[in-house]
Design a protein around this motif. Structure first.
Motif, PDB file in Angstrom:
ATOM      1  N   ARG A  70      23.542   2.814 -23.536  1.00  0.00           N
ATOM      2  CA  ARG A  70      23.577   2.226 -22.207  1.00  0.00           C
ATOM      3  C   ARG A  70      22.687   2.980 -21.228  1.00  0.00           C
ATOM      4  O   ARG A  70      22.249   2.430 -20.235  1.00  0.00           O
ATOM      5  CB  ARG A  70      25.020   2.222 -21.690  1.00  0.00           C
ATOM      6  N   ASN A  71      22.456   4.263 -21.503  1.00  0.00           N
ATOM      7  CA  ASN A  71      21.806   5.104 -20.502  1.00  0.00           C
ATOM      8  C   ASN A  71      20.327   5.374 -20.754  1.00  0.00           C
ATOM      9  O   ASN A  71      19.739   6.240 -20.122  1.00  0.00           O
ATOM     10  CB  ASN A  71      22.559   6.426 -20.369  1.00  0.00           C
ATOM     11  N   ILE A  72      19.746   4.666 -21.700  1.00  0.00           N
ATOM     12  CA  ILE A  72      18.307   4.785 -21.927  1.00  0.00           C
ATOM     13  C   ILE A  72      17.699   3.400 -21.718  1.00  0.00           C
ATOM     14  O   ILE A  72      18.228   2.416 -22.235  1.00  0.00           O
ATOM     15  CB  ILE A  72      18.016   5.294 -23.348  1.00  0.00           C
ATOM     16  N   PRO A  73      16.616   3.318 -20.925  1.00  0.00           N
ATOM     17  CA  PRO A  73      16.019   2.000 -20.670  1.00  0.00           C
ATOM     18  C   PRO A  73      15.658   1.288 -21.971  1.00  0.00           C
ATOM     19  O   PRO A  73      15.228   1.932 -22.931  1.00  0.00           O
ATOM     20  CB  PRO A  73      14.767   2.325 -19.862  1.00  0.00           C
ATOM     21  N   TYR A  75      15.627  10.190 -19.283  1.00  0.00           N
ATOM     22  CA  TYR A  75      16.313   9.012 -18.738  1.00  0.00           C
ATOM     23  C   TYR A  75      17.814   9.107 -19.009  1.00  0.00           C
ATOM     24  O   TYR A  75      18.641   8.833 -18.138  1.00  0.00           O
ATOM     25  CB  TYR A  75      15.768   7.721 -19.375  1.00  0.00           C
ATOM     26  N   PHE A  76      18.142   9.520 -20.242  1.00  0.00           N
ATOM     27  CA  PHE A  76      19.566   9.598 -20.592  1.00  0.00           C
ATOM     28  C   PHE A  76      20.289  10.599 -19.695  1.00  0.00           C
ATOM     29  O   PHE A  76      21.351  10.297 -19.140  1.00  0.00           O
ATOM     30  CB  PHE A  76      19.739   9.989 -22.062  1.00  0.00           C
ATOM     31  N   CYS A  86      20.658   9.158 -16.097  1.00  0.00           N
ATOM     32  CA  CYS A  86      21.556   8.013 -15.965  1.00  0.00           C
ATOM     33  C   CYS A  86      22.989   8.388 -16.323  1.00  0.00           C
ATOM     34  O   CYS A  86      23.935   7.958 -15.665  1.00  0.00           O
ATOM     35  CB  CYS A  86      21.076   6.859 -16.842  1.00  0.00           C
ATOM     36  N   PHE A  87      23.137   9.207 -17.360  1.00  0.00           N
ATOM     37  CA  PHE A  87      24.484   9.628 -17.752  1.00  0.00           C
ATOM     38  C   PHE A  87      25.115  10.448 -16.629  1.00  0.00           C
ATOM     39  O   PHE A  87      26.271  10.223 -16.251  1.00  0.00           O
ATOM     40  CB  PHE A  87      24.417  10.444 -19.045  1.00  0.00           C
ATOM     41  N   GLN A 117      16.699   2.412 -14.452  1.00  0.00           N
ATOM     42  CA  GLN A 117      16.258   2.167 -15.827  1.00  0.00           C
ATOM     43  C   GLN A 117      15.201   1.065 -15.861  1.00  0.00           C
ATOM     44  O   GLN A 117      14.235   1.141 -16.614  1.00  0.00           O
ATOM     45  CB  GLN A 117      17.441   1.755 -16.702  1.00  0.00           C
ATOM     46  N   GLU A 146      27.655   5.217 -24.493  1.00  0.00           N
ATOM     47  CA  GLU A 146      26.907   6.014 -23.506  1.00  0.00           C
ATOM     48  C   GLU A 146      25.448   6.167 -23.920  1.00  0.00           C
ATOM     49  O   GLU A 146      24.546   6.084 -23.101  1.00  0.00           O
ATOM     50  CB  GLU A 146      27.545   7.405 -23.338  1.00  0.00           C
ATOM     51  N   LEU A 147      25.232   6.384 -25.226  1.00  0.00           N
ATOM     52  CA  LEU A 147      23.867   6.601 -25.706  1.00  0.00           C
ATOM     53  C   LEU A 147      23.003   5.362 -25.473  1.00  0.00           C
ATOM     54  O   LEU A 147      21.899   5.441 -24.927  1.00  0.00           O
ATOM     55  CB  LEU A 147      23.879   6.949 -27.195  1.00  0.00           C
ATOM     56  N   SER A 162      11.219   1.282 -15.507  1.00  0.00           N
ATOM     57  CA  SER A 162      10.310   1.543 -16.624  1.00  0.00           C
ATOM     58  C   SER A 162       9.504   0.292 -16.990  1.00  0.00           C
ATOM     59  O   SER A 162       8.465   0.395 -17.631  1.00  0.00           O
ATOM     60  CB  SER A 162      11.095   2.034 -17.838  1.00  0.00           C
TER      61      SER A 162
END
Lengths: 228, 242
Positions: B73-76, A206-207, A210-211, A168, B70-71, A171
């Motif tokens: 936390r998982n996006i930069p 990205y989601f 990473c998820f 992450q 989750e939403l 970026s």
């Protein structure tokens, strides 16, 4: 409603603009993880060595790195690494930001990985150290054959979680204009007059990555926990 | 590279009647403002979401809060800032009236709230089940049990990780440069460009960041000490076994 139109994003555009950035983000993550763990392990060993001359520099390095924002570290390295350095690297003139990002991430993540490895080494019971010494191993052999493999294995889920965070964080090379995944999307978005849709798609990608990865790490954690 | 350090650069006029030093201190205030406001958002939302995740008999609340974590936390963070700044106002035109500062505070606050919610959940689940039963036995409602028994103890347990999250938040506020909030990183990049004295400028900014993070650490440590319940925290958490 302003309304978004995602239809213009074809596979052709993706392969033309996003793929290159995606590959760089993955490469950067891989290089920084491997380099960071190697350097971080050395730093952890230095801090635990008890030799003041090794302990102090490592401690200062780790604490300084951990108290500066990553963006600032990225800018620092971009400023400090002399441009002549890049001329020795393949295509260094065109990829200065990318190389600089790689150096920065190895140096920066090493500080975080070193804390993980230090905790991992300290989690090994003292008896293991004594056992190694009892069979006549040197310090180096003991570390290499007994302590580090166990520490690494115990810390594997944490190391992987850190790698996801690292992915992450890549970026942030935005600050020096390196061509990463996010840049791929924003470039395409600007070119086709759809910047908002591009940001949204970047977030989705990205989601998803990473998820998915954290789900795998969670499964792995359970597996390791049972064996132990 | 030019000659060695030239600290006079901070006394130079930046072209608008103020010195670079004054500009840097102004930028520092912006950093502290962004971080401070985001901290409040992060703590309130994080405590709420973390609590929701542990509610008994409310599966939908739990699912909602889990999805929240989750939403965010998982996006930069950088991507989240762009979404709040560019995409949200486009979908909801009413958001166009909201100043950029508030949007950055939302992004940084919500991003951090996910991480704090995770700590809060862990803290609540680390409490012995008996604590909850004790609340019930007193005739407390679920809300009262949380208010008087569970949350006061959980927050004391998770103080050390909350301290590091607070320091992270301060450092993460640097990402606000990307949407032209005139905070420290933005100042560093612009002043470096204008003066070509990057080392001096970056050193100044880095020291301010480190000092701020250290101050956050000290304040949190002070509060932690004042909040301690004798005999409880030692057993619960940080110190390690005797």
């Amino acid at each position: 409603m302003g309304g978004l139109d995602l239809s213009f994003f074809s596979w052709e555009i993706i392969s033309k603009f996003v793929q290159k950035g995606f590959l760089f983000s993955i490469e950067l993550t891989a290089v920084a993880t491997v380099g960071g763990i190697l350097l971080g392990t050395v730093l952890a060993l230095m801090r635990l060595s008890g030799v003041k001359l090794l302990m102090w520099p490592a401690t200062i390095y780790v604490n300084v790195m951990r108290s500066i924002p990553l963006v600032m570290v990225i800018l620092w390295f971009f400023l400090l690494v002399p441009s002549s350095f890049y001329s020795y690297l393949p295509d260094g003139a065109n990829y200065r930001s990318e190389y600089s990002a790689a150096i920065t991430f190895i140096a920066f993540e090493a500080a975080y990985f070193s804390e993980i490895m230090r905790a991992g080494i300290q989690s090994i019971p003292r008896g293991q150290v004594h056992a190694g010494q009892a069979v006549g191993m040197t310090y180096a052999q003991n570390m290499k054959l007994v302590i580090l493999p166990q520490a690494f294995r115990n810390m594997l889920p944490v190391l992987l979680t850190q790698t996801i965070i690292l992915f992450q964080d890549t970026s942030l090379v935005y600050a020096i204009g390196a061509y990463d995944l996010l840049k791929g999307f924003t470039t395409a978005g600007k070119l086709y007059g759809r910047p908002e849709e591009a940001y949204l798609l970047a977030a989705v990608v990205y989601f998803a990555l990473c998820f998915g990865l954290s789900y795998i790490v969670k499964k792995l954690q359970l597996k390791i926990a049972i064996i132990r | 590279m030019e000659s060695v350090m030239d600290w006079q650069v901070f006394l130079n006029d930046d072209g608008s009647g103020r010195t670079y030093l004054q500009w840097m201190l102004e930028a520092w205030r912006w950093t502290l403002a962004v971080a401070g406001c985001s901290w409040v958002v992060a703590m309130v939302v994080g405590a709420l979401m973390g609590t929701l995740r542990t509610l008994p008999n409310s599966p939908w609340a739990v699912r909602f809060a889990n999805a929240w974590v989750e939403l965010f936390r998982n996006i930069p963070l950088l991507v989240q800032i762009f979404i709040w700044y560019f995409v949200v106002p486009k979908i909801f035109p009413a958001m166009q009236q909201v100043p950029g500062f508030a949007l950055v505070v939302m992004s940084l606050g919500f991003f951090t709230s996910a991480r704090i919610a995770e700590q809060v959940r862990a803290g609540i689940q680390a409490l012995p089940k008996g604590q909850r039963y004790a609340g019930m036995a007193m005739g407390f409602s679920t809300a009262q049990t949380y208010r008087y028994v569970i949350l006061p103890m959980a927050f004391r347990i998770i103080f050390p990780p909350l301290t590091s999250e607070s320091m992270n938040l301060l450092k993460n506020s640097s990402v606000a440069f990307a949407v032209s909030i005139s905070e420290l990183t933005m100042f560093a990049m612009q002043a470096q460009e204008e003066t070509s004295r990057g080392i001096e400028i970056y050193l100044g900014v880095t020291v301010l960041y480190a000092a701020s993070a250290f101050a956050v650490n000290r304040v949190m440590a002070f509060v932690e000490k004042r909040m301690q319940i004798p005999g409880f925290i030692v057993a619960g958490g940080t110190g390690g076994g005797h």
